[in-house]
Design a protein around this motif. Structure first.
Motif, short mmCIF file in Angstrom:
data_model
loop_
_atom_site.label_atom_id
_atom_site.label_comp_id
_atom_site.label_asym_id
_atom_site.label_seq_id
_atom_site.Cartn_x
_atom_site.Cartn_y
_atom_site.Cartn_z
N LEU A 63 -5.13 10.11 1.30
CA LEU A 63 -5.59 10.16 -0.09
C LEU A 63 -4.79 9.19 -0.97
O LEU A 63 -5.36 8.56 -1.86
CB LEU A 63 -5.47 11.58 -0.64
CG LEU A 63 -6.40 12.62 0.00
CD1 LEU A 63 -6.18 13.99 -0.64
CD2 LEU A 63 -7.86 12.20 -0.13
N ARG A 64 -3.50 9.09 -0.69
CA ARG A 64 -2.69 8.14 -1.46
C ARG A 64 -3.10 6.70 -1.17
O ARG A 64 -3.08 5.85 -2.06
CB ARG A 64 -1.20 8.34 -1.14
CG ARG A 64 -0.63 9.65 -1.67
CD ARG A 64 0.84 9.77 -1.33
NE ARG A 64 1.41 11.01 -1.81
CZ ARG A 64 1.94 11.17 -3.03
NH1 ARG A 64 1.94 10.14 -3.87
NH2 ARG A 64 2.45 12.33 -3.40
N TRP A 110 -4.58 4.01 -3.80
CA TRP A 110 -4.04 2.66 -3.95
C TRP A 110 -5.15 1.63 -3.97
O TRP A 110 -5.12 0.67 -4.76
CB TRP A 110 -3.05 2.36 -2.82
CG TRP A 110 -2.57 0.95 -2.82
CD1 TRP A 110 -1.67 0.38 -3.67
CD2 TRP A 110 -2.99 -0.09 -1.93
NE1 TRP A 110 -1.48 -0.94 -3.36
CE2 TRP A 110 -2.28 -1.26 -2.30
CE3 TRP A 110 -3.87 -0.14 -0.86
CZ2 TRP A 110 -2.46 -2.47 -1.64
CZ3 TRP A 110 -4.04 -1.35 -0.20
CH2 TRP A 110 -3.33 -2.49 -0.59
N LEU A 111 -6.15 1.81 -3.11
CA LEU A 111 -7.29 0.89 -3.11
C LEU A 111 -8.06 0.96 -4.42
O LEU A 111 -8.59 -0.05 -4.89
CB LEU A 111 -8.23 1.22 -1.94
CG LEU A 111 -7.70 0.94 -0.53
CD1 LEU A 111 -8.71 1.42 0.51
CD2 LEU A 111 -7.39 -0.53 -0.33
N VAL A 112 -8.11 2.14 -5.01
CA VAL A 112 -8.83 2.31 -6.28
C VAL A 112 -8.08 1.62 -7.41
O VAL A 112 -8.66 0.85 -8.19
CB VAL A 112 -9.03 3.80 -6.59
CG1 VAL A 112 -9.57 3.99 -8.02
CG2 VAL A 112 -10.00 4.42 -5.61
N VAL A 113 -6.78 1.88 -7.54
CA VAL A 113 -6.01 1.31 -8.66
C VAL A 113 -5.78 -0.18 -8.48
O VAL A 113 -5.35 -0.86 -9.43
CB VAL A 113 -4.65 2.04 -8.81
CG1 VAL A 113 -4.86 3.50 -9.13
CG2 VAL A 113 -3.80 1.89 -7.56
N PRO A 124 0.82 -1.22 0.00
CA PRO A 124 0.00 0.00 0.00
C PRO A 124 0.85 1.26 0.00
O PRO A 124 2.02 1.25 0.41
CB PRO A 124 -0.80 -0.13 1.29
CG PRO A 124 0.10 -0.92 2.20
CD PRO A 124 0.83 -1.89 1.31
N ASP A 125 0.27 2.34 -0.47
CA ASP A 125 0.91 3.65 -0.42
C ASP A 125 0.45 4.33 0.86
O ASP A 125 -0.68 4.81 0.97
CB ASP A 125 0.51 4.48 -1.64
CG ASP A 125 1.34 5.74 -1.78
OD1 ASP A 125 1.97 6.15 -0.78
OD2 ASP A 125 1.35 6.34 -2.87
N THR A 126 1.32 4.36 1.86
CA THR A 126 0.96 4.88 3.18
C THR A 126 1.51 6.28 3.42
O THR A 126 1.66 6.70 4.57
CB THR A 126 1.48 3.93 4.27
OG1 THR A 126 2.91 3.77 4.12
CG2 THR A 126 0.82 2.57 4.17
N VAL A 173 -15.53 5.13 1.88
CA VAL A 173 -15.09 6.29 1.10
C VAL A 173 -15.07 5.97 -0.39
O VAL A 173 -15.29 6.86 -1.23
CB VAL A 173 -13.69 6.73 1.59
CG1 VAL A 173 -13.15 7.86 0.71
CG2 VAL A 173 -13.76 7.20 3.03
N LEU A 174 -14.85 4.70 -0.74
CA LEU A 174 -14.78 4.33 -2.16
C LEU A 174 -16.13 4.46 -2.86
O LEU A 174 -16.20 4.32 -4.08
CB LEU A 174 -14.26 2.90 -2.29
CG LEU A 174 -12.81 2.68 -1.88
CD1 LEU A 174 -12.39 1.25 -2.19
CD2 LEU A 174 -11.88 3.65 -2.56
N THR A 175 -17.19 4.73 -2.11
CA THR A 175 -18.48 4.98 -2.74
C THR A 175 -18.41 6.19 -3.66
O THR A 175 -19.19 6.31 -4.61
CB THR A 175 -19.57 5.19 -1.66
OG1 THR A 175 -19.60 4.04 -0.81
CG2 THR A 175 -20.94 5.37 -2.28
#
Length: 230
Positions: free
Chosen positions: A21-22, A26-29, A15-17, A146-148
């Motif tokens: 927002l990063r 990361w969860l999106v990509v 993950p990008d920690t 949040v991914l909604t």
């Protein structure tokens, strides 16, 4: 190597920690095609919700007010078909976004468990048990929610533009009120949301302390039960 049962992501990735927002990005990509499908379906659903009142208005203006039965029947059929399409899009949107959120939850849980295993026995000296339980129980779920914004969130922005164009065709003055009013409401609600965020932070801390205390109580009862005191 076959995937063990019950483990959707045996290797969640790196993950990008570097910031919240990063990490969300990361969860999106990590699931681009699913997120893209959710965005497209969410956009179609939100735009459809915005267009249906326009169809009703056309049925009233072209059919009822003009006493044109053919136009009224045509617009009525269009409204029914739009309703069926919206129902299907709503089901697919909910299904897709549920997969998006569950995938993000599984990845975050995998990252958390991997990090906890690396810390090992040092963990109890660094972090309370209640804090760990809060992270695993509620924080991961909040992050997934949040991914909604990748589905209905994107759709809401595009539907806002569509509504502005449709209202401009009907009444330019009303379109200006909507275009300027929605950002104004956002600016007014912003400070209230920051206060809510502060209250939620306090609640989260108290929840962690309560979980820790509950764990201590349970541990104490086990000791009492072992010596015959309970």
């Amino acid at each position: 190597m076959p995937m063990p049962p019950g483990i959707p992501h045996p290797d969640p990735g790196v993950p990008d920690t570097r910031g919240p927002l990063r990490y969300i990005w990361w969860l999106v990509v990590s699931q681009p095609w699913r997120v893209l499908r959710g965005s497209l379906i969410g956009t179609a659903w939100m735009v459809g919700l915005a267009v249906r009142p326009y169809l009703v208005a056309r049925a009233i203006d072209d059919g009822l007010s003009a006493h044109n039965n053919r136009a009224l029947l045509g617009w009525s059929v269009t409204i029914v078909l739009a309703g069926v399409a919206l129902a299907w899009l709503g089901i697919m949107r909910h299904r897709t976004m549920t997969f998006v959120r569950e995938d993000a939850t599984a990845r975050s849980a995998g990252v958390l468990l991997r990090h906890l295993s690396r810390i090992g026995a040092v963990l109890p000296r660094k972090l309370a048990t209640g804090e760990v339980a809060t992270v695993g129980g509620s924080d991961i779920s909040h992050v997934s929610q949040v991914l909604t914004m990748t589905g209905p969130g994107v759709g809401a922005v595009l539907a806002y533009a569509v509504v502005a164009v449709v209202l401009w065709l009907v009444s330019p003055a009303l379109a200006v009120v909507v275009v300027l009013g929605v950002p104004a409401i956002g600016l007014l609600v912003g400070p209230l949301l920051r206060r809510l965020e502060g209250a939620e932070s306090v609640y989260r801390q108290q929840q962690g302390e309560l979980t820790t205390r509950a764990g201590d109580i349970v541990a104490g009862l086990r000791v009492l039960a072992g010596v015959g005191g309970a």
